[in-house]
Structure formats: C-alpha cells, structure tokens
Motif scaffolding. Sequence first.
Motif, PDB file in Angstrom:
ATOM      1  N   GLN A 216       0.753  -1.193  -0.023  1.00 60.87           N
ATOM      2  CA  GLN A 216      -0.236  -0.300  -0.209  1.00 60.87           C
ATOM      3  C   GLN A 216       0.814   1.128  -0.192  1.00 60.87           C
ATOM      4  OE1 GLN A 216      -2.424  -1.409   3.508  1.00 60.87           O
ATOM      5  NE2 GLN A 216      -3.792  -1.287   2.134  1.00 60.87           N
ATOM      6  N   VAL A 217       1.205   1.109  -0.947  1.00 59.74           N
ATOM      7  CA  VAL A 217       2.395   2.502  -1.251  1.00 59.74           C
ATOM      8  C   VAL A 217       2.807   3.114  -2.663  1.00 59.74           C
ATOM      9  CG1 VAL A 217       4.063   1.789   0.656  1.00 59.74           C
ATOM     10  CG2 VAL A 217       5.295   1.006  -2.058  1.00 59.74           C
ATOM     11  N   PHE A 218       2.928   4.335  -3.293  1.00 65.80           N
ATOM     12  CA  PHE A 218       3.337   4.198  -3.997  1.00 65.80           C
ATOM     13  C   PHE A 218       4.651   3.905  -4.864  1.00 65.80           C
ATOM     14  CE2 PHE A 218      -0.177   8.576  -2.687  1.00 65.80           C
ATOM     15  CZ  PHE A 218      -0.892   7.975  -4.039  1.00 65.80           C
ATOM     16  N   TRP A 219       4.354   3.409  -6.494  1.00 62.11           N
ATOM     17  CA  TRP A 219       5.183   2.629  -7.129  1.00 62.11           C
ATOM     18  C   TRP A 219       5.779   3.637  -8.283  1.00 62.11           C
ATOM     19  CZ3 TRP A 219       7.533  -1.593  -4.917  1.00 62.11           C
ATOM     20  CH2 TRP A 219       8.451  -2.736  -6.156  1.00 62.11           C
ATOM     21  N   MET A 220       7.149   3.421  -8.216  1.00 59.80           N
ATOM     22  CA  MET A 220       7.087   5.038  -9.256  1.00 59.80           C
ATOM     23  C   MET A 220       8.428   3.507 -10.261  1.00 59.80           C
ATOM     24  SD  MET A 220       8.440   8.610  -8.063  1.00 59.80           S
ATOM     25  CE  MET A 220       8.649   9.355  -9.442  1.00 59.80           C
ATOM     26  N   ALA A 221       8.211   3.176 -11.397  1.00 55.66           N
ATOM     27  CA  ALA A 221       8.949   2.231 -11.871  1.00 55.66           C
ATOM     28  C   ALA A 221       9.634   2.986 -13.129  1.00 55.66           C
ATOM     29  CB  ALA A 221       8.468   0.473 -11.878  1.00 55.66           C
ATOM     30  N   SER A 222      10.974   2.741 -13.164  1.00 54.34           N
ATOM     31  CA  SER A 222      11.755   3.520 -14.274  1.00 54.34           C
ATOM     32  C   SER A 222      12.694   2.242 -15.039  1.00 54.34           C
ATOM     33  CB  SER A 222      12.617   4.646 -13.791  1.00 54.34           C
ATOM     34  OG  SER A 222      13.504   3.606 -13.525  1.00 54.34           O
ATOM     35  N   ASN A 223      12.186   2.617 -16.406  1.00 54.63           N
ATOM     36  CA  ASN A 223      13.303   1.392 -17.527  1.00 54.63           C
ATOM     37  C   ASN A 223      13.935   1.898 -18.543  1.00 54.63           C
ATOM     38  OD1 ASN A 223      14.304  -0.960 -17.545  1.00 54.63           O
ATOM     39  ND2 ASN A 223      12.100  -1.440 -18.707  1.00 54.63           N
ATOM     40  N   GLN A 224      15.158   1.095 -19.040  1.00 52.87           N
ATOM     41  CA  GLN A 224      15.499   1.806 -20.503  1.00 52.87           C
ATOM     42  C   GLN A 224      14.589   1.306 -21.210  1.00 52.87           C
ATOM     43  OE1 GLN A 224      19.198   2.531 -20.659  1.00 52.87           O
ATOM     44  NE2 GLN A 224      20.037   2.461 -18.837  1.00 52.87           N
ATOM     45  N   SER A 225      15.065   1.916 -22.602  1.00 52.90           N
ATOM     46  CA  SER A 225      13.675   1.869 -24.052  1.00 52.90           C
ATOM     47  C   SER A 225      14.734   1.307 -24.988  1.00 52.90           C
ATOM     48  CB  SER A 225      13.020   3.511 -23.528  1.00 52.90           C
ATOM     49  OG  SER A 225      13.299   4.065 -24.510  1.00 52.90           O
ATOM     50  N   GLY A 226      14.529   1.098 -25.513  1.00 55.16           N
ATOM     51  CA  GLY A 226      15.020   0.517 -26.953  1.00 55.16           C
ATOM     52  C   GLY A 226      16.278  -0.113 -27.055  1.00 55.16           C
ATOM     53  N   THR A 227      17.375   0.394 -27.273  1.00 52.97           N
ATOM     54  CA  THR A 227      18.502  -1.531 -27.193  1.00 52.97           C
ATOM     55  C   THR A 227      19.901  -0.852 -26.668  1.00 52.97           C
ATOM     56  OG1 THR A 227      18.437  -1.326 -29.935  1.00 52.97           O
ATOM     57  CG2 THR A 227      16.662  -2.703 -28.508  1.00 52.97           C
ATOM     58  N   PHE A 228      20.330  -2.081 -26.765  1.00 50.82           N
ATOM     59  CA  PHE A 228      21.855  -1.890 -26.070  1.00 50.82           C
ATOM     60  C   PHE A 228      22.512  -3.319 -26.255  1.00 50.82           C
ATOM     61  CE2 PHE A 228      25.487  -1.320 -23.187  1.00 50.82           C
ATOM     62  CZ  PHE A 228      25.885  -0.458 -23.908  1.00 50.82           C
ATOM     63  N   GLY A 229      24.141  -3.090 -27.140  1.00 60.25           N
ATOM     64  CA  GLY A 229      24.054  -4.762 -27.185  1.00 60.25           C
ATOM     65  C   GLY A 229      22.974  -5.278 -27.465  1.00 60.25           C
ATOM     66  N   SER A 230      22.766  -6.871 -26.715  1.00 61.21           N
ATOM     67  CA  SER A 230      21.865  -7.830 -26.650  1.00 61.21           C
ATOM     68  C   SER A 230      20.538  -7.651 -26.202  1.00 61.21           C
ATOM     69  CB  SER A 230      22.420  -9.315 -27.166  1.00 61.21           C
ATOM     70  OG  SER A 230      22.895  -9.450 -25.847  1.00 61.21           O
ATOM     71  N   LEU A 231      20.516  -6.272 -25.675  1.00 60.77           N
ATOM     72  CA  LEU A 231      19.032  -6.346 -25.650  1.00 60.77           C
ATOM     73  C   LEU A 231      18.743  -5.707 -25.720  1.00 60.77           C
ATOM     74  CD1 LEU A 231      20.729  -5.936 -21.098  1.00 60.77           C
ATOM     75  CD2 LEU A 231      20.280  -8.379 -22.016  1.00 60.77           C
ATOM     76  N   ARG A 232      16.755  -5.752 -25.962  1.00 64.07           N
ATOM     77  CA  ARG A 232      15.847  -5.230 -26.189  1.00 64.07           C
ATOM     78  C   ARG A 232      14.733  -4.695 -24.374  1.00 64.07           C
ATOM     79  NH1 ARG A 232      12.432  -8.099 -30.089  1.00 64.07           N
ATOM     80  NH2 ARG A 232      11.164  -6.054 -30.404  1.00 64.07           N
ATOM     81  N   TYR A 233      14.993  -3.639 -24.691  1.00 68.99           N
ATOM     82  CA  TYR A 233      14.786  -3.083 -22.953  1.00 68.99           C
ATOM     83  C   TYR A 233      12.700  -2.826 -23.347  1.00 68.99           C
ATOM     84  CZ  TYR A 233      19.099  -2.059 -21.622  1.00 68.99           C
ATOM     85  OH  TYR A 233      20.383  -2.554 -21.178  1.00 68.99           O
ATOM     86  N   VAL A 234      11.692  -3.250 -22.210  1.00 67.45           N
ATOM     87  CA  VAL A 234      10.789  -2.935 -23.077  1.00 67.45           C
ATOM     88  C   VAL A 234       9.750  -1.695 -21.975  1.00 67.45           C
ATOM     89  CG1 VAL A 234      10.896  -5.577 -22.410  1.00 67.45           C
ATOM     90  CG2 VAL A 234      10.345  -3.929 -20.524  1.00 67.45           C
ATOM     91  N   GLY A 235      10.907  -0.744 -21.742  1.00 72.41           N
ATOM     92  CA  GLY A 235      10.243   0.417 -21.379  1.00 72.41           C
ATOM     93  C   GLY A 235       9.973   0.742 -20.147  1.00 72.41           C
ATOM     94  N   ASN A 236       7.893   0.889 -20.668  1.00 75.09           N
ATOM     95  CA  ASN A 236       6.575   0.642 -19.838  1.00 75.09           C
ATOM     96  C   ASN A 236       7.071   1.138 -17.945  1.00 75.09           C
ATOM     97  OD1 ASN A 236       4.164  -1.514 -20.183  1.00 75.09           O
ATOM     98  ND2 ASN A 236       6.104  -1.775 -21.655  1.00 75.09           N
ATOM     99  N   ALA A 237       7.655   2.331 -18.500  1.00 73.42           N
ATOM    100  CA  ALA A 237       7.553   3.260 -16.955  1.00 73.42           C
ATOM    101  C   ALA A 237       6.612   3.720 -16.625  1.00 73.42           C
ATOM    102  CB  ALA A 237       8.521   4.578 -17.432  1.00 73.42           C
ATOM    103  N   LYS A 238       5.978   3.548 -14.580  1.00 69.42           N
ATOM    104  CA  LYS A 238       4.998   3.522 -14.203  1.00 69.42           C
ATOM    105  C   LYS A 238       5.399   4.181 -12.975  1.00 69.42           C
ATOM    106  CE  LYS A 238       3.902  -0.416 -15.172  1.00 69.42           C
ATOM    107  NZ  LYS A 238       5.644  -1.134 -15.122  1.00 69.42           N
ATOM    108  N   VAL A 239       3.352   4.995 -13.146  1.00 68.06           N
ATOM    109  CA  VAL A 239       3.477   5.352 -11.662  1.00 68.06           C
ATOM    110  C   VAL A 239       2.588   4.349 -11.145  1.00 68.06           C
ATOM    111  CG1 VAL A 239       2.549   7.022 -10.275  1.00 68.06           C
ATOM    112  CG2 VAL A 239       4.514   8.118 -11.714  1.00 68.06           C
ATOM    113  N   VAL A 240       1.861   3.831 -10.337  1.00 71.11           N
ATOM    114  CA  VAL A 240       1.247   3.206  -9.818  1.00 71.11           C
ATOM    115  C   VAL A 240       0.489   2.982  -7.956  1.00 71.11           C
ATOM    116  CG1 VAL A 240       0.474   0.389  -9.097  1.00 71.11           C
ATOM    117  CG2 VAL A 240       2.295   1.108 -10.747  1.00 71.11           C
ATOM    118  N   ASP A 241      -0.561   3.239  -8.579  1.00 69.05           N
ATOM    119  CA  ASP A 241      -0.799   3.790  -6.639  1.00 69.05           C
ATOM    120  C   ASP A 241      -1.671   2.679  -5.719  1.00 69.05           C
ATOM    121  OD1 ASP A 241      -3.508   2.760  -7.160  1.00 69.05           O
ATOM    122  OD2 ASP A 241      -4.669   4.754  -7.112  1.00 69.05           O
ATOM    123  N   PRO A 242      -1.372   3.301  -4.021  1.00 73.65           N
ATOM    124  CA  PRO A 242      -1.723   2.037  -3.148  1.00 73.65           C
ATOM    125  C   PRO A 242      -2.672   0.561  -3.129  1.00 73.65           C
ATOM    126  CG  PRO A 242      -1.086   4.253  -2.018  1.00 73.65           C
ATOM    127  CD  PRO A 242      -1.311   4.213  -3.453  1.00 73.65           C
TER     128      PRO A 242
END
Length: 300
Positions: free
Chosen positions: A211-237
């Motif tokens: 029951q907290v506020f949740w902030m998720a940040s993420n890389q996007s695009g690609t780097f090396g062999s990795l394809r990032y999924v983005g989906n940064a978000k703010v979630v309520d409790p």
Amino acid sequence: MTLTVASVSANFTRDLDQNYALIEQLLEDARAQGARLVAFPEAAIGGYLSSLGNHGDTVQTTKRSLPPAVRLDGPEIRKVQELAGDTVLTIGFCELDDDGETRYNAAVCLDGGNIYGSYRKVHQPLGENMSYSAGSGYTAFDTPVARVGMQICYDKAFPEAARMLALDGAEVIVSMSAWPAARTATAENLQDDRWTYRFNQFDIARALDNQVFWMASNQSGTFGSLRYVGNAKVVDPGGNILATTLLGAGLAVSEIDIDGTFRTMRGGMFHLRDRRPDVYGPVSETDAAHANRWRELAHA
C-alpha cells in the motif's frame, strides 16, 4: 497536499555526455509538467551490461566493456546534481567502492545540494554477479518531497525487498530497471512479451502488497543484445496504474496525494498493520536443509 512525480523510460549508453544531455532534457520536460520527484532508470549514468548470462565480463573489474565505474562523491554524480537543481531525482549508476576495485550496480537519490540516500542492488539475475558485487540491505530515507525507498530491477521479484522498505516507512518506492524482453521466444509485439508482463505485474503487486506509491523507471530501445521494454509507470497503493509510457521513451507523469491516499487505502485493511510475523519464520530461514531444498526445486 499533492505531489507531481515522473518516471522515465529512455535509452542510456556508454556516452556520458550524451546521457547528461538526455537527463537535462528529460528534467526540463518533467519540470514543465510540475514534477518534483523524477525517477531515472538503472544504469542511466554509463549504460548497463551489453548482455545477460555468460557475457564474458569478469567480477569486480574495470574493463572497458563494462559501464564506467564512478564514485558516489565523484564528478559524474556532481554533474547530475548540477542538472537536478531543486528537483529530487533517483538515478542508477555503476559504483566503484573505496578499494578501487569492487563494483556495484547502484542508485542514488539527490538534488542540487544534497545526497539523500544510496543503494547497492541486492538480487542479481542471469550472471550479473560476474560484473558486480551484491549489496546487503534496504533502507528508506527522508527527502523534501516524501520518504523514499529504492530498489533495482530484479529486486522487484522479491516481495521481501519492498516489504523491508515499507516497514522502514517508505511512502514512495522507486524501482529502477534495465529490464529487457525475453531472450527466447520473444513476442513480436514487446508489449505482449512474457517478460514485459512480469515487469508490469511485479510493479502492481508490490505497490498493492505494501500500500505504497510505486515509481518504475526503465531503459528503452536497445543496447548490445538487449531489447528493453520501457513501461515506466506510476502505481498507486491500490495497484492502479496512474500513468505509463508503455513501450515508448518519455515520461509517465502523475499527481499523487500521499497523505490523503494513505488515509483512504490504509483506513480499513492495512497490510503492514495486519501482518503475522509470528507465523512467517520459514520465510527467512537460511539453514542448510532449506538451502538444499531450494537447490532441488531449482533443478527439478
């Protein structure tokens, strides 16, 4: 009293000057929308590893293939403070220990005049321990906008990590990631990928668990062999997604009311209050019998 927050989805590389320019632009965009707390991704200073698994990077080294290792009191962090001004932000980087050798996947919370807290990633997936040493604890800390806790990427898969921060009074938990799509049988549309699904479900569950506020940040695009999924978000409790970037780069911006929401959400069923630690003993047991059983389950 309300607070506007912003979670970042963006691509960060080994080019520090390019990263600083991107940080500056994103901060300008966030401030224009009223944000006072901005969450940047894991490894936003210097980029993440180029792959996971047997990637050939070695433990605690400073090889050029690895992200640049910087000190918490070094010029790279001071540069970010200059850009931050009076905005509180969290950001991931590769931290070099005082011994000049040991490296950690780390994060820091700061503004132009203060470092409020730092964190070293505890849970390491898919060979990450070949490149970083592990952290050893979770602590929340006070900032001018809220009491904040930080974790990094794979940490979100472990309910105990978020619970530790919630029990330490965190009102906002910031989860910074360089979370990629699945390595095998990757979905054509990354928004439908099974690793994207897990990323999003963990964010919802950890916010609702505690029951907290949740902030998720993420890389996007690609780097090396990795394809990032983005989906940064703010979630309520209550586990409701207030804002998300989906796969795109940019900002997930939302206005939140910490005191008002906590009174409403925690006024009836208050998960932290209603725990039963007296029956949870096996959750934290680390004796040999349990360790052997976990290994058996892993290889079943």
